[in-house]
Scaffold this active site. Structure first.
Site, PDB file in Angstrom:
ATOM      1  N   ASN A 169       0.822  -1.207   0.000  1.00 57.24           N
ATOM      2  CA  ASN A 169       0.000   0.000   0.000  1.00 57.24           C
ATOM      3  C   ASN A 169       0.865   1.270   0.000  1.00 57.24           C
ATOM      4  O   ASN A 169       1.514   1.609   0.995  1.00 57.24           O
ATOM      5  CB  ASN A 169      -0.900  -0.057   1.252  1.00 57.24           C
ATOM      6  CG  ASN A 169      -1.913   1.056   1.284  1.00 57.24           C
ATOM      7  OD1 ASN A 169      -1.627   2.181   0.886  1.00 57.24           O
ATOM      8  ND2 ASN A 169      -3.090   0.748   1.776  1.00 57.24           N
ATOM      9  N   ASP A 227      -1.125  -5.920  11.510  1.00 58.22           N
ATOM     10  CA  ASP A 227      -2.348  -6.685  11.295  1.00 58.22           C
ATOM     11  C   ASP A 227      -3.437  -6.050  12.151  1.00 58.22           C
ATOM     12  O   ASP A 227      -3.180  -5.642  13.285  1.00 58.22           O
ATOM     13  CB  ASP A 227      -2.152  -8.169  11.651  1.00 58.22           C
ATOM     14  CG  ASP A 227      -3.177  -9.046  10.954  1.00 58.22           C
ATOM     15  OD1 ASP A 227      -3.631  -8.688   9.848  1.00 58.22           O
ATOM     16  OD2 ASP A 227      -3.558 -10.092  11.505  1.00 58.22           O
ATOM     17  N   GLY A 283     -13.192  -0.865   4.422  1.00 53.89           N
ATOM     18  CA  GLY A 283     -13.544  -1.888   5.415  1.00 53.89           C
ATOM     19  C   GLY A 283     -14.823  -1.563   6.171  1.00 53.89           C
ATOM     20  O   GLY A 283     -15.856  -1.233   5.581  1.00 53.89           O
TER      21      GLY A 283
END
Ligand code: IMP
Length: 191
Positions: free
Chosen positions: A9, A67, A148
């Site tokens: 990204n 994460d 998301g």
């Protein structure tokens, strides 16, 4: 010093390079890593460590990896480490949101939090940094920004969803922003 952020990204890379002065942060593409690193752990901490370890052992470069999961209290912390593929297919945001809202429908407790764990592999040592933002899940999607679960998450103390906030406002209070701030503080203060 060159350090790898285990991501493809470009936005994440640009953002961190703007705040780190002593390091040049490069991404997976820059070191020639085009493969998808398997996230086989059962916790955020394990998965971020798997990614950072993979890069350091295969490419011989210091590395950090992140994460993130959305942890909903009434659902015993789900979707958690499975946030990206909650509804089955990887990163189908709308399907994930719909399944979450369906599973939460009968619960009155809408409390949730985003949690990010960053693992840094540096000179043979592992360091972990955690960032959390508490909030609630709303049943009507609001806002077009972000990604998301942003349209259904309102952070504590605010009345807008993450998807209604500017990237700057979200980063200033977000799980990832907070974990990154701890990582930056650690790296910048090393002698
Ligand atoms: P990752 O570890 O950054 O790849 O995030 C895993 C999954 O968590 C993503 O695919 C999203 O579904 C969710 N997620 C992570 N960060 C955010 C966020 O800032 N807002 C909304 N959803 C997020």
């Amino acid at each position: 010093m060159r350090i790898c952020f285990a991501t493809h990204n470009e936005n994440k890379l640009r953002e961190i390079n703007q705040i780190l002065s002593k390091y040049e942060v490069v991404g997976l593409t820059d070191i020639g890593c085009r493969e998808e690193i398997p996230e086989t752990g059962s916790t955020l901490s394990e998965n971020s460590k798997i990614k950072a370890d993979f890069v350091t052992s295969k490419y011989g470069i210091p590395c950090f990896a992140d994460d993130t999961g959305l942890e909903v209290e009434a659902l015993n912390g789900d979707p958690g480490v499975y946030s990206a593929r909650y509804a089955g297919r990887d990163r189908d945001n709308l399907a994930n949101i719909n399944l979450l809202l369906k599973n939460l429908e009968t619960h009155s407790n809408k409390t949730a939090r985003f949690r990010t764990v960053i693992t840094l592999n540096l000179e043979g040592n592992t360091h972990q940094f955690e960032g959390i933002v508490n909030g609630i899940i709303v049943s009507v999607l609001k806002g077009e920004k972000g990604f998301g679960y942003d349209p259904i998450f309102i952070p504590e103390g605010y009345d807008q969803t993450f998807a209604e906030m500017s990237a700057e406002s979200k980063n200033a209070i977000s799980h990832r922003g907070r974990a990154v701030a701890k990582l930056v503080e650690f790296l910048e203060n090393r002698v």
